[in-house]
Design a protein around this motif. Structure first.
Motif, mmCIF file in Angstrom:
data_model
loop_
_atom_site.group_PDB
_atom_site.id
_atom_site.type_symbol
_atom_site.label_atom_id
_atom_site.label_comp_id
_atom_site.label_asym_id
_atom_site.label_seq_id
_atom_site.Cartn_x
_atom_site.Cartn_y
_atom_site.Cartn_z
ATOM 1 N N SER A 196 0.883 -1.277 -0.030
ATOM 2 C CA SER A 196 -0.056 -0.023 -0.081
ATOM 3 C C SER A 196 0.959 1.250 0.018
ATOM 4 O O SER A 196 2.144 0.971 0.196
ATOM 5 N N GLY A 197 0.305 2.158 -0.167
ATOM 6 C CA GLY A 197 1.218 3.451 -0.265
ATOM 7 C C GLY A 197 0.549 4.728 -0.057
ATOM 8 O O GLY A 197 -0.535 4.915 -0.291
ATOM 9 N N ASP A 198 1.358 5.903 0.382
ATOM 10 C CA ASP A 198 1.049 7.184 0.282
ATOM 11 C C ASP A 198 1.334 7.755 -1.260
ATOM 12 O O ASP A 198 0.377 8.150 -1.795
ATOM 13 N N GLY A 199 2.339 7.771 -1.819
ATOM 14 C CA GLY A 199 2.565 7.982 -3.039
ATOM 15 C C GLY A 199 3.038 6.933 -4.111
ATOM 16 O O GLY A 199 3.650 6.058 -3.413
ATOM 17 N N TYR A 200 2.357 6.882 -5.075
ATOM 18 C CA TYR A 200 2.687 5.947 -6.086
ATOM 19 C C TYR A 200 3.461 6.365 -7.461
ATOM 20 O O TYR A 200 3.131 7.324 -8.055
ATOM 21 N N LEU A 201 4.475 5.579 -7.978
ATOM 22 C CA LEU A 201 4.870 5.868 -9.239
ATOM 23 C C LEU A 201 4.709 4.435 -10.093
ATOM 24 O O LEU A 201 5.040 3.482 -9.507
ATOM 25 N N LEU A 202 4.336 4.706 -11.067
ATOM 26 C CA LEU A 202 4.044 3.482 -12.120
ATOM 27 C C LEU A 202 4.643 3.628 -13.220
ATOM 28 O O LEU A 202 4.449 4.660 -14.195
ATOM 29 N N GLU A 203 5.712 2.580 -13.672
ATOM 30 C CA GLU A 203 6.557 2.608 -14.966
ATOM 31 C C GLU A 203 6.343 1.332 -15.464
ATOM 32 O O GLU A 203 7.042 0.200 -15.108
ATOM 33 N N GLY A 204 5.313 1.179 -16.622
ATOM 34 C CA GLY A 204 4.979 -0.164 -17.101
ATOM 35 C C GLY A 204 4.665 -0.880 -16.170
ATOM 36 O O GLY A 204 3.549 -0.803 -15.687
ATOM 37 N N HIS A 205 5.209 -2.174 -15.942
ATOM 38 C CA HIS A 205 4.652 -3.119 -14.784
ATOM 39 C C HIS A 205 5.436 -2.998 -13.509
ATOM 40 O O HIS A 205 5.627 -3.765 -12.689
ATOM 41 N N ARG A 206 6.346 -1.877 -13.419
ATOM 42 C CA ARG A 206 6.989 -1.545 -12.001
ATOM 43 C C ARG A 206 6.184 -0.482 -11.405
ATOM 44 O O ARG A 206 6.143 0.541 -11.930
ATOM 45 N N LEU A 207 5.836 -1.028 -9.970
ATOM 46 C CA LEU A 207 5.193 -0.007 -9.161
ATOM 47 C C LEU A 207 6.123 0.045 -8.145
ATOM 48 O O LEU A 207 6.846 -0.780 -7.377
ATOM 49 N N TYR A 208 5.953 1.649 -7.601
ATOM 50 C CA TYR A 208 6.758 2.103 -6.441
ATOM 51 C C TYR A 208 5.798 2.690 -5.574
ATOM 52 O O TYR A 208 4.925 3.527 -6.170
ATOM 53 N N ALA A 209 5.992 2.397 -4.501
ATOM 54 C CA ALA A 209 4.926 2.909 -3.321
ATOM 55 C C ALA A 209 5.600 3.350 -2.207
ATOM 56 O O ALA A 209 6.354 2.625 -1.438
ATOM 57 N N VAL A 210 5.567 4.370 -1.814
ATOM 58 C CA VAL A 210 6.253 5.001 -0.560
ATOM 59 C C VAL A 210 5.184 4.486 0.654
ATOM 60 O O VAL A 210 4.143 4.988 0.796
ATOM 61 N N TYR A 211 5.887 3.792 1.319
ATOM 62 C CA TYR A 211 5.353 3.041 2.392
ATOM 63 C C TYR A 211 5.531 3.674 3.850
ATOM 64 O O TYR A 211 6.741 3.135 4.324
ATOM 65 N N ASN A 212 4.884 4.653 4.586
ATOM 66 C CA ASN A 212 5.157 5.046 5.560
ATOM 67 C C ASN A 212 4.407 4.706 6.648
ATOM 68 O O ASN A 212 3.333 5.090 7.034
ATOM 69 N N ALA A 213 4.639 3.508 6.974
ATOM 70 C CA ALA A 213 3.771 2.543 7.882
ATOM 71 C C ALA A 213 3.682 3.180 9.391
ATOM 72 O O ALA A 213 3.142 2.202 10.179
ATOM 73 N N GLY A 214 4.302 4.137 9.782
ATOM 74 C CA GLY A 214 4.497 4.417 11.267
ATOM 75 C C GLY A 214 5.582 3.910 11.970
ATOM 76 O O GLY A 214 6.351 2.975 11.549
#
Length: 302
Positions: free
Chosen positions: A216-234
């Motif tokens: 899950s994530g705050d900010g996402y970045l999608l590049e093709g089939h690559r997903l980056y998710a900023v995970y600030n879980a506390g």
């Protein structure tokens, strides 16, 4: 003579082109030194122009990824924009900004001239958005639903409810980051720690299967089939999580996490700057935080 000729060819092939220089890019950017100017959203154009928003004041800053300091682009509170979160530049070079608790979506030209303001329902928290075709899709973290507005060369249309909370399972408590490949939306839900998949044609909502962990994530970045998710879980855990998606985006396999962000940094959103990733150090966990407010390179991921 043959050896000399070969050496000459090798030197020509490996020598830099005439006039070519290595462009230095800082690893950290000072966005603001104004107390309370808590940062949130980021956008970086292919040409290296960076925009960063302030959720604390509504200010928007702009700079070049080759220089270490950004400068004001839009003044805090101007046009009723007292808070700002998600930001993107559309294909016409216009700047869209989610107005957070103002419940508004703003459209500006590249010179900072206001082109349109569109309002959602009172009490909405317009957090992040993505552009697919001729429309923009916006997450509302207060009502936990999606808004949609037409977006064309002619301008920005009115915001309308697109998918309401009752149509999403498991029930969302904090919709946040959102990205698209033009066919589906991927939406981060931080209350349930899941990523929703939404079919743009049918509006069918499902949860992305993650067999080897949490995505899950705050900010996402999608590049093709690559997903980056900023995970600030506390509890001080701040990483960017990198996952590989299958063909239809129904399953994501976690590949790697970045190195952790600094204590109290609370990274929120992420953007690509050529061969590296940048994230916003919001300091939301210690809000309003302590100036300077910065953007930095995501450590340990590219």
């Amino acid at each position: 003579m043959k050896r000399l000729a070969l050496l000459t060819v090798l030197l020509l092939l490996t020598a830099p082109a005439a006039g070519a220089t290595t462009v230095h890019r800082p690893t950290e950017y000072v966005v603001s030194t104004t107390p309370g100017d808590t940062l949130e959203g980021i956008a970086v154009t292919p040409g290296g122009t960076m925009y960063v928003t302030s959720v604390g004041s509504g200010a928007v800053y702009r700079g070049d990824t080759r220089t270490s300091h950004l400068t004001p682009f839009l003044a805090p509170g101007s046009d009723g924009r007292t808070s700002a979160t998600g930001i993107h530049v559309d294909r016409w070079g216009r700047v869209l900004i989610a107005g957070a608790s103002t419940s508004k979506l703003f459209l500006y030209d590249a010179h900072g001239r206001l082109l349109a303001v569109r309002k959602a329902a009172d009490g909405s928290f317009l957090n992040d958005f993505t552009i697919a075709g001729d429309a923009v899709y916006v997450t509302d973290s207060a009502h936990n639903q999606l808004w949609r507005a037409p977006l064309t060369a002619a301008g920005l249309g009115e915001l309308e409810p697109w998918i309401t909370r009752d149509r999403i399972q498991p029930t969302p408590y904090f919709l946040n980051g959102i990205v698209t490949n033009g066919k589906v939306l991927l939406i981060g839900e931080q209350g349930q720690d899941v990523t929703y998949r939404v079919d743009l044609r049918t509006k069918q909502v499902s949860v992305v299967n993650v067999p080897n962990g949490i995505l899950s994530g705050d900010g996402y970045l999608l590049e093709g089939h690559r997903l980056y998710a900023v995970y600030n879980a506390g509890a001080g855990k701040y990483v960017t999580r990198f996952a590989q998606l299958n063909d239809d985006f129904t399953t994501a396999t976690l590949i790697a996490d970045s190195s952790p962000g600094a204590a109290g940094a609370t990274p929120t959103t992420i953007a690509r700057d050529r061969g590296r990733l940048l994230w916003v150090n919001s300091q939301l966990d210690v809000a309003p935080g302590t100036p300077p407010y910065t953007v930095s390179v995501v450590p340990g991921l590219r």
